[in-house]
Design a protein around this motif. Sequence first.
Motif, PDB file in Angstrom:
ATOM      1  N   ILE A   1      79.440 101.044  43.625  1.00  0.00           N
ATOM      2  CA  ILE A   1      79.658 102.437  43.242  1.00  0.00           C
ATOM      3  C   ILE A   1      80.654 103.038  44.221  1.00  0.00           C
ATOM      4  CG2 ILE A   1      78.593 104.679  42.846  1.00  0.00           C
ATOM      5  CD1 ILE A   1      76.358 101.652  42.906  1.00  0.00           C
TER       6      ILE A   1
ATOM      7  N   VAL B   1      73.071 102.245  50.583  1.00  0.00           N
ATOM      8  CA  VAL B   1      73.998 103.358  50.770  1.00  0.00           C
ATOM      9  C   VAL B   1      74.450 103.438  52.223  1.00  0.00           C
ATOM     10  CG1 VAL B   1      73.063 104.699  48.848  1.00  0.00           C
ATOM     11  CG2 VAL B   1      72.079 104.982  51.133  1.00  0.00           C
TER      12      VAL B   1
ATOM     13  N   CYS C   1      75.020 108.280  43.153  1.00  0.00           N
ATOM     14  CA  CYS C   1      75.015 106.831  42.947  1.00  0.00           C
ATOM     15  C   CYS C   1      74.096 106.465  41.783  1.00  0.00           C
ATOM     16  CB  CYS C   1      74.565 106.113  44.221  1.00  0.00           C
ATOM     17  SG  CYS C   1      75.811 106.078  45.543  1.00  0.00           S
TER      18      CYS C   1
END
Length: 350
Positions: free
Chosen positions: A54, A87, A99
């Motif tokens: 992402i 993350v 996300c």
Amino acid sequence: MATDSTTMSVQRYDASHKAAWDALVSTGKNSTFLFHRDYMDYHSDRFNDCSLLIFRAGKLAGLLPANLKADGTLVSHQGLTYGGFVVTRDATVCDVLECFHAALRFLNEQGITQLIYKRVPGFYNTLPDDEVAYALFLIDAQLIRCDTALVVVQSDRLPFQERRRRSIKKAQKANLRVAQDMTYQPYWERVLVPRLVGRYGVKPVHSIEEITLLGARFPENIKQFSVYSNDTILAGCTIYETATVAHAQYIAVTDDGQALGALDFLFGWLIEEGYRAKRYFDFGICNEQEGRTVNLGLLDWKEGFGGRTFAHTFHKISTAAYTKLESVLSHRLNSAEKPIAKLTAAIQKV
């Protein structure tokens, strides 16, 4: 193929992403070495990898280790103890929600309607990551399994149970010793495999070839500790070590070792000496039947060393639920749409 979600974009992992993937795994606040591609890909022949990256404004913001099942369900991750989004260390609540929004939207547009999400237990994190818990609440994720991970908090350890102490003393009187083995073969061939096959009719998840390969790839993270009487191996445990946790991955003992207290002796040493500097010592779970029952004998043994419970949760998510995040993210979604609107207006004037 990528899809845009406000300022976000999503790509499915391929080998060209390896360096970027591993770099975020190395620095993420809720990742462990199990997410490195050299670990995940050792069993790539067993799972259809469908991991996601992402991006926020072109910069990598999160990862989702995952595989696609034959029935079209995405699992994060079926070949690992846990999964979920990885993350950056500085990720905020809205960063994590973005996300989720971007990945779920991407999956939904790809025709993947369901995600099974295996959370990383919180004690593995270097910083809090309950932004994930908030996201799961907002999208009405269904809790489908909850395991009890028995963990010793090293900074505030409980005393060992009296039975554990007596067993350790018995091993000490028998002059047993703990050693870190440089190869996995003695333990696998003389203790672990015979014990599992003889008692349960199963083999360890990792073959000797696989654990040897992984141990060579991650020598600072995967280690073998065994108990010996002279040169006879009696018990052992394979440790998976992360920044915050020493996790007992494989535990087994011979009949002779059981009689001499070899396993209690080993775990007493691991907790009080070998890994006393770690934040946590993790015994793993005591559950059966997808978390619905508890092996009470195993629970008593692990709690006897001061292990107490952290929940390890599994969730079912509808990918269409990404829309449920949009009210909380409206300020970001709206700000991302403004430049697009201005560009469209400029094009129309021309």
